[in-house]
Design an enzyme around this catalytic site. Structure first.
Site, PDB file in Angstrom:
ATOM      1  CG  ASN A 171      37.105  37.513  43.800  1.00  0.00           C
ATOM      2  OD1 ASN A 171      36.638  37.907  44.726  1.00  0.00           O
ATOM      3  ND2 ASN A 171      38.350  37.731  43.680  1.00  0.00           N
ATOM      4  CB  VAL A 172      34.397  31.690  42.873  1.00  0.00           C
ATOM      5  CG1 VAL A 172      34.739  30.574  43.465  1.00  0.00           C
ATOM      6  CG2 VAL A 172      33.090  32.564  43.627  1.00  0.00           C
ATOM      7  CD  GLU A 173      41.560  34.113  44.265  1.00  0.00           C
ATOM      8  OE1 GLU A 173      41.786  35.313  43.947  1.00  0.00           O
ATOM      9  OE2 GLU A 173      42.219  33.360  45.008  1.00  0.00           O
ATOM     10  CB  CYS A 232      35.534  38.069  37.212  1.00  0.00           C
ATOM     11  SG  CYS A 232      36.961  37.878  36.448  1.00  0.00           S
ATOM     12  CD  GLU A 266      33.659  42.324  37.385  1.00  0.00           C
ATOM     13  OE1 GLU A 266      34.250  43.135  37.493  1.00  0.00           O
ATOM     14  OE2 GLU A 266      34.285  41.099  37.660  1.00  0.00           O
ATOM     15  CB  CYS A 318      39.343  42.187  33.777  1.00  0.00           C
ATOM     16  SG  CYS A 318      38.287  40.812  33.592  1.00  0.00           S
ATOM     17  CB  CYS A 333      34.753  41.515  33.516  1.00  0.00           C
ATOM     18  SG  CYS A 333      34.981  40.033  34.700  1.00  0.00           S
TER      19      CYS A 333
END
Length: 128
Positions: free
Chosen positions: A44-46, A55, A57, A88, A91
């Site tokens: 994940n990369v916020e 996400c 995925e 989620c 995803c």
């Protein structure tokens, strides 16, 4: 066919260690196996604008497409402790698109097919 889920969990855990999660402090790693035996991974990369976070995925699917495409046969996601997570809803839709109903997903409750994880899924056939 016996599948080495430990190897896939290890790949997801390694990917999770590269996650960029300064806001949620909830790193996630994802790993999938393709029909030709490749492993693809993502983390994940916020983003400060929370809605544009990616996400794990998403990163994994990007790697799948970038590395030649194909179909996913096996998938797992893990949290910062290396524990199995359910994807989620968004995803799950990505996984359906690139793995279909027979994609095997490792869940806390064991291995499930994608058609169990996302019953009555919307897909390309619905656009015909």
């Amino acid at each position: 066919m016996n599948f080495d889920w430990d190897q896939l969990v290890d790949a997801a855990t390694k990917a999770m260690r590269n996650a960029y999660a300064p806001y949620s402090k909830f790193p996630v790693g994802a790993a999938g196996r393709t029909t030709d035996g490749r492993f693809v991974t993502g983390c994940n990369v916020e983003n400060a604008a929370y809605g544009v976070a990616l996400c794990a995925e998403c990163g994994m699917i990007s790697q799948l497409v970038l590395s030649g495409g194909g179909r996913l046969t096996h998938f797992v996601a893990v949290n910062g402790e290396g524990e199995v997570l359910m994807p989620c809803g968004r995803c799950r839709q990505l996984l359906w698109e690139h793995g279909g109903p027979e994609l095997e997903v490792l869940t806390k409750a064991g291995v499930k097919r994608m058609d169990e994880v996302l019953p009555d899924a919307f897909g390309a056939d619905d656009l015909a």
